[in-house]
Design an enzyme around this catalytic site. Structure first.
Site, short mmCIF file in Angstrom:
data_model
loop_
_atom_site.label_atom_id
_atom_site.label_comp_id
_atom_site.label_asym_id
_atom_site.label_seq_id
_atom_site.Cartn_x
_atom_site.Cartn_y
_atom_site.Cartn_z
N ALA A 75 5.31 3.05 52.15
CA ALA A 75 5.33 4.46 51.73
C ALA A 75 6.29 4.70 50.57
O ALA A 75 6.05 5.57 49.73
CB ALA A 75 5.67 5.36 52.91
N ASN A 155 10.88 13.12 58.72
CA ASN A 155 11.31 11.92 59.44
C ASN A 155 12.52 12.14 60.34
O ASN A 155 12.70 11.44 61.32
CB ASN A 155 11.60 10.78 58.45
CG ASN A 155 12.49 11.22 57.31
OD1 ASN A 155 12.20 12.19 56.60
ND2 ASN A 155 13.60 10.54 57.12
N GLN A 183 5.11 9.65 58.37
CA GLN A 183 5.44 9.93 59.77
C GLN A 183 4.31 10.63 60.53
O GLN A 183 4.48 10.96 61.70
CB GLN A 183 6.70 10.82 59.84
CG GLN A 183 7.96 10.14 59.38
CD GLN A 183 8.53 9.17 60.40
OE1 GLN A 183 8.06 9.08 61.53
NE2 GLN A 183 9.56 8.44 60.01
N SER A 203 2.24 4.54 55.59
CA SER A 203 3.01 3.34 55.93
C SER A 203 2.42 2.73 57.18
O SER A 203 2.00 3.45 58.08
CB SER A 203 4.47 3.74 56.19
OG SER A 203 5.15 2.68 56.81
N ALA A 204 2.39 1.40 57.27
CA ALA A 204 1.87 0.76 58.48
C ALA A 204 2.92 0.71 59.59
O ALA A 204 2.61 0.92 60.75
CB ALA A 204 1.39 -0.66 58.17
N HIS A 205 4.20 0.50 59.22
CA HIS A 205 5.18 0.18 60.27
C HIS A 205 5.66 1.39 61.05
O HIS A 205 6.39 1.26 62.02
CB HIS A 205 6.36 -0.62 59.70
CG HIS A 205 7.41 0.20 59.02
ND1 HIS A 205 8.57 0.59 59.65
CD2 HIS A 205 7.49 0.69 57.76
CE1 HIS A 205 9.32 1.29 58.80
NE2 HIS A 205 8.69 1.36 57.66
N CYS A 328 17.23 5.13 56.80
CA CYS A 328 17.49 4.75 55.41
C CYS A 328 18.84 5.25 54.93
O CYS A 328 19.39 4.74 53.97
CB CYS A 328 16.40 5.32 54.51
SG CYS A 328 14.77 4.92 55.11
#
Length: 404
Positions: A75, A155, A183, A203-205, A328
């Site tokens: 992302a 997030n 998210q 985003s995949a994770h 982050c």
């Protein structure tokens, strides 16, 4: 029950075993290991077929055309590609961008970079509930505005913005609209056929897929143009060069397929877990929920425990994996910029903990976690002179602190 208990699903999710199985089939000599760009033999064709199947699976979750899905490394790259790509392509039309103060750093720092390049950015203040309303966006629109970038789900506090209404507004004014949906996939229904969104980051994770892979939705009708930021072999229709990582792409596809299938029942289960958790900690005094409780994903509970330092609480909760702020930025000791933007004072912002629940969270874990939180908060407050003063009725906002 295994310790420690993972309650930080908004930082990352474990890969679903079904996803790991699919990924493992794309690595070895006797598997689907070929380069999807190899046009001259069956190894390449098979890899390309797997990549295109995954593209369909990602598109199906958000009701898009597979040709509108561009693979990226995540992302963060998708946000960079969308915002810089639009800014550079449409700079002749205008140089004004609108975003909010509570976006992910991948959006905020990209906008800061564009400011250094001569673009002008308006940063919207959310309401106390953490929401960015269409009215806020409308008030900031100018004739030279080319892009609005507002996240779908925050997030840190899990609040859900009304991107449908913001999209109606931007489309009527001829302004492009980018949404960071890292998210929200698998948590909130997304229908890009109906939504007037031009670009969307995935985003995949965050959705039980692997790290290091994501996607950017780029609308075809009406057509959106972006300038590629990664140069090379011209992969992904020139928007993102680089050999495609078949195993990760297949993983993301499978993760999004599962998300589409299981979203409704999983949301109901996770909401019940969150309510169960909150009911057990709600008895604590001076507890504040950060962000709207109505426009919010069921997976998130962000709470401030007044008169308790968030970092010391995290250390006291050594059996729980939780965070203060986003993964982050939580390494910095500054209070969360998201909570400050909501109008929380430094003390409350510093005392916040984000609990995020997910696919593998159990009732047993929830009950254990809630008990530990109540014990730790009560114990830390017993040690706190500020808590004693508060209990004695001293108004701490009126106290003047002096250095000796």
């Amino acid at each position: 029950m295994k310790l420690p208990i993972y309650l930080d699903y908004s930082a990352t999710t474990p890969v679903d075993p079904r996803v790991a199985q699919k990924m493992s089939e794309c690595l070895l000599m006797d598997g689907n290991f070929g380069n999807p760009a190899s046009r001259s033999h069956v190894f390449g064709w098979k890899a390309e077929e797997a990549v295109e199947n995954a593209r369909r699976q990602v598109a199906e979750l958000v009701n898009a055309d597979p040709r509108e899905i561009v693979w990226t490394s995540g992302a963060t790259e998708s946000d960079n590609l969308a915002i810089k790509g639009v800014a550079h392509f449409y700079s002749g039309k205008g140089k004004h961008i609108i975003t909010s103060k509570i976006e992910h750093k991948a959006v905020l720092d990209t906008c800061r970079q564009l400011e250094r390049e001569g673009f002008e950015v308006t940063y919207l203040e959310p309401g106390e509930d953490g929401l960015i309303t269409p009215a806020l966006v409308e008030a900031a629109l100018r004739d030279d505005t080319i892009l609005v970038s507002v996240m779908h789900v925050n997030n840190e506090i899990g609040t859900v913005n009304d991107i449908a209404a913001i999209g109606e507004l931007t489309r009527s004014r001829g302004v492009l609209f980018h949404v960071d949906a890292a998210q929200s996939t698998g948590k909130v229904e997304i229908d890009l056929d109906k939504l007037k969104v031009d670009l969307m980051s995935f985003s995949a994770h965050k959705t039980y897929g692997p790290k290091g892979i994501g996607a950017l939705y780029v609308r075809r009708k009406p057509r959106v143009r972006i300038e590629g930021q990664m140069h090379g072999g011209g992969h992904e229709r020139g928007m993102r060069s680089g050999t495609l990582a078949t195993h990760q792409i297949v993983g993301m596809g499978e993760a999004f397929r599962i998300a589409k299938e299981e979203m409704a029942q999983e949301n109901a289960r996770v909401l019940a877990l969150r309510d169960r958790f909150f009911a057990q900690i709600d008895g604590l005094e001076e507890l504040y929920i950060n962000g709207s409780m109505t426009s919010r994903v069921p997976h998130n509970l962000n709470v401030s425990f007044n008169y308790v330092e968030g970092e010391s609480l995290i250390m006291a909760l050594k059996d729980l994996a939780v965070s203060s702020g986003s993964a982050c930025t939580s390494a910095s000791l500054e209070p969360s910029y998201v909570l400050r933007a909501l109008g929380r004072n430094d003390e409350l912002a510093h005392s916040s903990i984000r609990f995020t629940f997910g696919r593998f969270t159990t009732e047993e874990e929830i009950d254990y976690a809630a008990k530990k939180v109540v014990e730790a908060v009560s114990k830390l407050r017993e040690l706190s002179p500020l808590w004693d003063m508060y209990k004695e009725g001293v108004d701490l906002s009126q106290v003047e602190w002096q250095a000796h």
